[in-house]
Design a protein around this motif. Structure first.
Motif, short mmCIF file in Angstrom:
data_model
loop_
_atom_site.label_atom_id
_atom_site.label_comp_id
_atom_site.label_asym_id
_atom_site.label_seq_id
_atom_site.Cartn_x
_atom_site.Cartn_y
_atom_site.Cartn_z
N MET B 66 0.80 -1.22 0.00
CA MET B 66 0.00 0.00 0.00
C MET B 66 0.84 1.27 0.00
N GLY B 67 1.92 1.30 0.79
CA GLY B 67 2.78 2.49 0.77
C GLY B 67 3.33 2.69 -0.63
N GLY B 68 3.77 1.59 -1.23
CA GLY B 68 4.31 1.67 -2.58
C GLY B 68 3.28 2.18 -3.58
N LEU B 128 -5.53 2.99 3.71
CA LEU B 128 -5.28 1.56 3.86
C LEU B 128 -3.85 1.31 4.33
N HIS B 129 -2.91 2.12 3.84
CA HIS B 129 -1.53 1.99 4.28
C HIS B 129 -1.44 2.23 5.78
N MET B 130 -2.11 3.26 6.25
CA MET B 130 -2.12 3.55 7.69
C MET B 130 -2.74 2.38 8.44
N LEU B 131 -3.83 1.84 7.90
CA LEU B 131 -4.50 0.72 8.55
C LEU B 131 -3.55 -0.48 8.67
N ARG B 132 -2.83 -0.78 7.61
CA ARG B 132 -1.94 -1.94 7.68
C ARG B 132 -0.78 -1.67 8.65
N VAL B 133 -0.23 -0.43 8.63
CA VAL B 133 0.85 -0.13 9.56
C VAL B 133 0.33 -0.29 10.98
N PRO B 142 11.47 1.03 16.82
CA PRO B 142 11.98 2.40 16.67
C PRO B 142 11.25 3.21 15.60
N ARG B 143 10.02 2.88 15.27
CA ARG B 143 9.39 3.53 14.11
C ARG B 143 8.39 4.62 14.50
N GLU B 144 8.43 5.10 15.76
CA GLU B 144 7.44 6.09 16.19
C GLU B 144 7.48 7.34 15.33
N VAL B 149 5.69 11.20 10.72
CA VAL B 149 5.88 11.71 9.36
C VAL B 149 4.71 11.27 8.50
N GLY B 150 4.30 10.02 8.68
CA GLY B 150 3.17 9.49 7.92
C GLY B 150 1.90 10.27 8.17
N VAL B 151 1.64 10.63 9.43
CA VAL B 151 0.41 11.37 9.74
C VAL B 151 0.41 12.70 8.99
N VAL B 250 11.98 11.75 3.32
CA VAL B 250 12.28 11.50 4.74
C VAL B 250 11.69 10.16 5.17
N HIS B 251 10.42 9.95 4.77
CA HIS B 251 9.69 8.74 5.15
C HIS B 251 10.44 7.48 4.69
N PHE B 252 10.84 7.46 3.43
CA PHE B 252 11.53 6.28 2.89
C PHE B 252 12.89 6.09 3.56
N TRP B 253 13.57 7.21 3.72
CA TRP B 253 14.88 7.14 4.37
C TRP B 253 14.75 6.52 5.75
N GLY B 260 14.49 -1.28 8.10
CA GLY B 260 13.70 -1.90 7.03
C GLY B 260 12.28 -2.14 7.47
N ILE B 261 11.51 -2.79 6.57
CA ILE B 261 10.12 -3.11 6.90
C ILE B 261 10.10 -3.89 8.21
N SER B 262 9.11 -3.58 9.03
CA SER B 262 9.05 -4.19 10.35
C SER B 262 8.83 -5.70 10.24
N GLY B 263 9.19 -6.38 11.30
CA GLY B 263 8.97 -7.81 11.39
C GLY B 263 9.02 -8.20 12.84
C1 HEM Z 1 1.91 9.95 0.85
C2 HEM Z 1 1.77 9.07 1.75
C3 HEM Z 1 2.65 7.88 2.07
C4 HEM Z 1 3.55 7.20 1.29
C5 HEM Z 1 3.91 7.46 -0.17
C6 HEM Z 1 4.11 6.15 2.11
C7 HEM Z 1 5.02 5.21 1.65
C8 HEM Z 1 5.52 4.17 2.42
C9 HEM Z 1 6.22 3.03 1.92
C10 HEM Z 1 6.54 2.75 0.44
C11 HEM Z 1 6.55 2.24 2.97
C12 HEM Z 1 7.25 0.89 2.89
C13 HEM Z 1 6.38 -0.25 3.38
C14 HEM Z 1 5.01 -0.35 2.82
O1 HEM Z 1 4.80 -0.17 1.62
O2 HEM Z 1 4.09 -0.60 3.61
C15 HEM Z 1 6.06 2.90 4.16
C16 HEM Z 1 6.22 2.43 5.45
C17 HEM Z 1 5.69 3.04 6.57
N1 HEM Z 1 4.75 4.05 6.58
FE1 HEM Z 1 4.19 5.14 4.98
N2 HEM Z 1 3.58 6.22 3.36
C18 HEM Z 1 2.67 7.25 3.37
C19 HEM Z 1 1.86 7.62 4.43
C20 HEM Z 1 1.94 7.06 5.69
C21 HEM Z 1 0.97 7.27 6.74
C22 HEM Z 1 -0.30 8.09 6.60
C23 HEM Z 1 1.43 6.59 7.84
C24 HEM Z 1 0.82 6.47 9.21
C25 HEM Z 1 0.10 7.30 9.79
C26 HEM Z 1 2.67 5.95 7.47
C27 HEM Z 1 3.47 5.22 8.32
C28 HEM Z 1 4.43 4.32 7.90
C29 HEM Z 1 5.24 3.50 8.78
C30 HEM Z 1 5.23 3.50 10.31
C31 HEM Z 1 6.03 2.70 7.94
C32 HEM Z 1 7.02 1.61 8.36
C33 HEM Z 1 6.25 0.32 8.28
C34 HEM Z 1 7.06 -0.90 8.53
O3 HEM Z 1 8.27 -0.81 8.80
O4 HEM Z 1 6.44 -1.99 8.46
N3 HEM Z 1 2.94 6.24 6.15
N4 HEM Z 1 5.43 4.07 3.79
#
Ligand code: HEM
Lengths: 359, 265
Positions: B66-68, B128-133, B142-144, B149-151, B250-253, B260-263
């Motif tokens: 979903m993030g992708g 949905l990405h937020m839901l899965r996270v 360490p991902r607080e 940033v995601g919010v 910043v988020h990707f970095w 890396g992806i959590s586990g």
């Molecule tokens: C423009 C919006 C966003 C983009 C493009 C984005 C992109 C990504 C991508 C590509 C990943 C890699 C893993 C995955 O695909 O699930 C990721 C991980 C993550 N995202 Fe986002 N994200 C976005 C918004 C958010 C939001 C809204 C949240 C939460 C409120 C969030 C929290 C996280 C966290 C905590 C991870 C690490 C997850 C893990 O390590 O399993 N992100 N994000």
């Protein structure tokens, strides 16, 4: 579909029954997550919704609201959100059962395995990008983007709806004044989301799907997300019509539908109905009961909640500051359903009614 | 070894030995672990990825991709948005006609559709990405910070969508934005109908009124008109996208730096 059935369903989708039924379904879903996530059961559930849509399709009013181009993503969202709830709870159910039998969650089985990002991940990313692009193009060729008449500041459409992703907020406007529904509550949604990682001190449940290990946190979050956000969006999209009145899915959007009852302030209830005297003219005096109630809600309830074992455990895990923050946000969130219930049962308008400061 | 390869293999070998190719890709073809690692390390786009990752992070069932997908949609929106900008003028006289023209007379006229449906889809995929996270507990240490940033990204995505909603300048756009921005009128202290605004006075004169409050700042006036259109256009095409692009980096970095992806631990 027979007319009687349609009328019954229209009633079922009234504001009170829709919400009560939705909340009930939500908790039932949490309580029975090991049963309904079985593929067969979930398939039957989904089929029921499809059948409902199929049977309703020929109804002109239903058809009109469901096939409006901007509403199509929201119809899709019904199925999408159900599917992903299923996907996470299915994996949670499997993992929880494994852990009860002393096995690690599925994600842990391969936890030491590392793969190269090139080609494995890059390939998947590439593939999903292509699939998604194809879907998007088909969608775009099939359904034109809507364009209505040119903007006209003198002609207000009825109803005027915000974009669908803000309809939850617009729904709150029914129960709260704009400064709460449009400014305060959204801000607390944002801060509430941000503090989650700092307040959730449960070391278990990181990096795998589970429900059993984090029951309380998941229920709280999903109550906000599913019931107060997604369900209100569905309600605002499909069930709110002219003058923001409620309309069943088969009901004609009649502009002249009778407006809702007059609503009454708490001060009126207190001074006139309870004490039998007039409302004091000084608003600070007349609103005392309301002010007292609000303060009690935010100051005394956290203490009372401590008598419930879950909250007590929460407190000892989190400490004072984190507990206060979470409980405050929790109470803010719950103020919406509370106000909804008060509105429906008592026609309550404001708890505190000081001009420009109505709660 | 070379003798076993067919013609295509030999042609490829030839190309990948030219000076031009070697100057671009500083590694041999990606058929060894070493070269596959180099692919990731030497490419500025790909090097946002790690070289190796947890196998479970690869599972679609875990991340739903979903993030992708959200990121992919952001790219789609950027590209289609750029094409739309060629045809669109953000003034009340032209905006609506330009959109009409886009629909009837521009070759490959689905750009507007892709842009609009893509925006809807992006809102859904962010949620949905937020839901899965959340459901995987991936926000835990360490991902607080990355959750935070995601919010902000979530809020910015909604703002992007909302600011774009006005641009066709039809009835739908104007009134949706009117409803949306009316709330700003009630901002505590800063909106002229909000609580406390009446107390902000300089020399006995109210500072916050209909022409100076938060809503007027947003719209550049009292109504949704020419200046509102321009403001929303600039924010939609430049302000918000830049902010999102920066925060996505910043988020990707941080996804990488947080391991890396959590586990499971
Ligand atoms: C423009 C919006 C966003 C983009 C493009 C984005 C992109 C990504 C991508 C590509 C990943 C890699 C893993 C995955 O695909 O699930 C990721 C991980 C993550 N995202 Fe986002 N994200 C976005 C918004 C958010 C939001 C809204 C949240 C939460 C409120 C969030 C929290 C996280 C966290 C905590 C991870 C690490 C997850 C893990 O390590 O399993 N992100 N994000």
């Amino acid at each position: 579909m027979p007319v009687g059935a349609k009328e019954f369903i229209n009633h079922l989708f009234g504001p009170v029954s829709y919400t009560v039924f939705g909340v009930f379904a939500f908790f039932l879903m949490l309580a029975t997550y090991r049963t309904w996530t079985k593929p067969v059961v979930f398939f039957i559930l989904n089929s029921l919704i499809v059948i409902f849509f199929a049977l309703s399709w020929s109804d002109p009013n239903f058809n009109k609201i469901v096939t409006k181009p901007d509403n199509i993503p929201i119809v899709a969202l019904i199925f999408i959100i159900l599917f992903f709830m299923w996907l996470s709870f299915r994996q949670a159910a499997i993992n929880d059962e494994r852990m009860e039998n002393g096995m690690p969650p599925l994600e842990a089985v391969e936890k030491h395995e590392r793969v190269l990002v090139w080609p494995d991940l890059v390939f998947i990313e590439f593939l999903s990008a292509i699939i998604f692009m194809v879907v998007l193009i088909i969608w775009s060729v099939g359904i034109g983007a809507p364009l209505e008449e040119p903007a006209n500041p003198t002609k207000t459409p009825n109803p005027s709806k915000a974009p669908w992703y803000f309809l939850g907020l617009q729904e709150m406007l029914v129960y709260f004044d704009p400064w709460i529904a449009g400014v305060v509550l959204p801000s607390f949604i944002i801060t509430g989301l941000m503090i989650i990682p700092y307040c959730d001190k449960n070391p278990k449940g990181a990096g795998y799907y589970t429900f059993k290990d984090r029951k309380f946190v998941i229920s709280m979050f999903l109550f906000g997300f599913m019931v107060l956000w997604i369900m209100l969006i569905f309600m605002g999209t499909f069930l709110r019509g002219p003058n923001w009145n409620f309309f069943g899915p088969y009901e004609y959007w009649d502009v002249h539908k009778a407006p809702v009852l007059n609503n009454i302030n708490l001060s009126e209830y207190f001074w006139i109905h309870l004490l039998g005297v007039g409302i004091p003219t000084n608003p600070l005096v007349s609103e005392l009961p309301g002010i007292f109630l609000i303060l009690a809600y935010f100051i005394i309830t956290p203490g009372i909640l401590m008598f419930i074992p879950v909250f007590k455990r929460l407190y000892s895990n989190m400490g004072f500051l984190r507990y206060s923050l979470i409980i405050f946000h929790f109470l803010v969130m719950m103020s919406l359903p509370i106000k909804m219930i008060l509105r429906w049962t008592l026609n309550l308008k404001y708890i505190i009614a000081i001009p420009t400061f109505n709660i | 070894m070379a003798s076993k390869k067919g013609d295509i293999g030999r042609i490829f070998d030839y190309i990948s030995n030219t000076q031009a190719w070697k100057s671009i890709f500083r590694h041999g073809s990606p058929d060894t672990t070493r070269n596959r690692s180099l692919v990731m390390l030497m490419n500025v786009v790909l090097h946002l990825h790690p070289v190796r990752m947890r196998k479970s992070g690869l599972r679609i069932k875990y991340t739903w991709c979903m993030g992708g997908l959200t990121f992919f949609l952001f790219l789609v929106e950027t590209i289609t948005g750029l094409l739309l900008m060629f045809y669109y003028r953000p003034t009340p006289e032209y905006a609506y006609i330009d959109i009409q023209y886009l629909r009837s007379d521009v070759p490959l006229g689905v750009m507007r559709e892709i842009h609009r449906w893509g925006a809807h889809a992006m809102v859904i995929t962010v949620w949905l990405h937020m839901l899965r996270v959340f459901m995987t507990g991936a926000y835990k240490p360490p991902r607080e910070f990355n959750w935070g940033v995601g919010v902000i990204l979530l809020v910015l995505t909604l703002l992007l969508s909302f600011s774009g909603y006005l641009l066709p300048f039809d009835q739908l756009a104007m009134w949706a934005v009117t409803v949306g921005t009316n709330m700003a009128r009630a901002t505590p202290l800063l909106g002229h109908e909000g609580p406390g605004a009446a107390f902000i006075k300089v020399g006995g004169v109210n500072v916050i009124h209909a022409a100076t409050d938060a809503r007027a700042l947003l719209l550049g006036g009292r109504i949704v008109g020419a200046s509102a259109l321009l403001r929303f256009y600039v924010l939609h095409c430049i302000g918000f996208p830049l902010a999102v692009a920066f925060l996505i980096a910043v988020h990707f970095w941080r996804v990488r730096k947080d391991g890396g992806i959590s586990g499971p631990l």
